[in-house]
Design a protein around this motif. Sequence first.
Motif, PDB file in Angstrom:
ATOM      1  N   VAL A   1       0.867  -1.178   0.000  1.00  0.00           N
ATOM      2  CA  VAL A   1       0.000   0.000   0.000  1.00  0.00           C
ATOM      3  C   VAL A   1       0.903   1.227   0.000  1.00  0.00           C
TER       4      VAL A   1
ATOM      5  N   GLY B   1      -1.211   4.262  -4.691  1.00  0.00           N
ATOM      6  CA  GLY B   1      -2.063   3.122  -4.983  1.00  0.00           C
ATOM      7  C   GLY B   1      -1.589   1.851  -4.306  1.00  0.00           C
ATOM      8  N   THR B   2      -2.288   0.756  -4.600  1.00  0.00           N
ATOM      9  CA  THR B   2      -1.993  -0.539  -3.988  1.00  0.00           C
ATOM     10  C   THR B   2      -1.606  -1.544  -5.059  1.00  0.00           C
TER      11      THR B   2
ATOM     12  N   ARG C   1      -1.715  -7.255  -9.380  1.00  0.00           N
ATOM     13  CA  ARG C   1      -2.902  -6.401  -9.397  1.00  0.00           C
ATOM     14  C   ARG C   1      -2.499  -5.004  -8.934  1.00  0.00           C
ATOM     15  N   ILE C   2      -2.926  -4.007  -9.668  1.00  0.00           N
ATOM     16  CA  ILE C   2      -2.703  -2.613  -9.282  1.00  0.00           C
ATOM     17  C   ILE C   2      -4.057  -1.941  -9.232  1.00  0.00           C
ATOM     18  N   ASP C   3      -4.494  -1.642  -8.006  1.00  0.00           N
ATOM     19  CA  ASP C   3      -5.795  -0.997  -7.798  1.00  0.00           C
ATOM     20  C   ASP C   3      -6.907  -1.701  -8.568  1.00  0.00           C
TER      21      ASP C   3
END
Length: 310
Positions: free
Chosen positions: A235, A239-240, A251-253
């Motif tokens: 995090v 973004g995450t 995975r990005i957001d």
Amino acid sequence: MTRRKIALAGIGKIATDQHIPTLASSPDWELAAAVSRHGRVEGVPNFTDMDEMLAAHPEVGTVSLCMPPVPRFAYAEAALKAGRNVMLEKPPGATLSEVHALENLAREAGVVLYATWHSREAAFVAPAAAWLKGRRLKRFTVTWKEDVRKWHPGQDWVFEPGGMGVFDPGINALSIVTAILPDPIHVTRATLEMPENRQTPIAATLAFHHPQGAEVTATMDWDHSGDDVWRIEAVTDGGTMTLDRGGAEMRIDGSVQSAGDGLHGEYPRLYAQMARLVEDGRSDVDLSPARHVWDAMTLGRRKIVAPFHW
């Protein structure tokens, strides 16, 4: 292009599942001999003694070692002293000191030593490192859970001194962590769950110091039922990002990218890198993942849990 001759030592599950198929299709390597007390490779000369193989096959310039970490040093030492390049399966040794000794031997002999970390070769490890660069980390969580009965069935050595217990798979996570984090971290606290009939932990939780104050933790479990969980979540202020399936998915957001070959490209990439190192006459011995394990074993509070049985 002429393929270099290589010998494989330690013909067990990882050799059978990964190394042998990879070498069979490698454009760089020809498997020319095998050394093992119990296993065999069809189609090549098989030996039970490393010195005997080295004497019988002077044309073999490289040896790849796949046996457990405790006996590995003697095999690596013999190969290096005989002037052969050596490739080490992870973890590179039972102690940090013995790997430093091998590094010195390789330097003195003018040969290559490669301490491999196969999980770093997962498809999205490099993209994850690139994404994290320049972002401020807030929280970083590692969750690594699998079933030892599936991946090391009946292999008691994993629970003996030097076998590392849950850190045998957990070091895969740490190899990714040390590859993708822009800032160095170190272990500050650990809890090690020790089966009362075993010598190494079956589960562990770790906390780390991060120089910018981010919360960095890891949870590892080797008595997990259900699907394997190999996940790292970061995090950040931008973004995450989540690496899943050991780095085969990112995975990005909410936006997902997935590698079509899963983790199957890891070992071909390792052997391609070994070929480049031999061509360049350059060793690669990064012990940062192992340092985290050794620190956790030193700082860890032992919690005795129920006996483990196969």
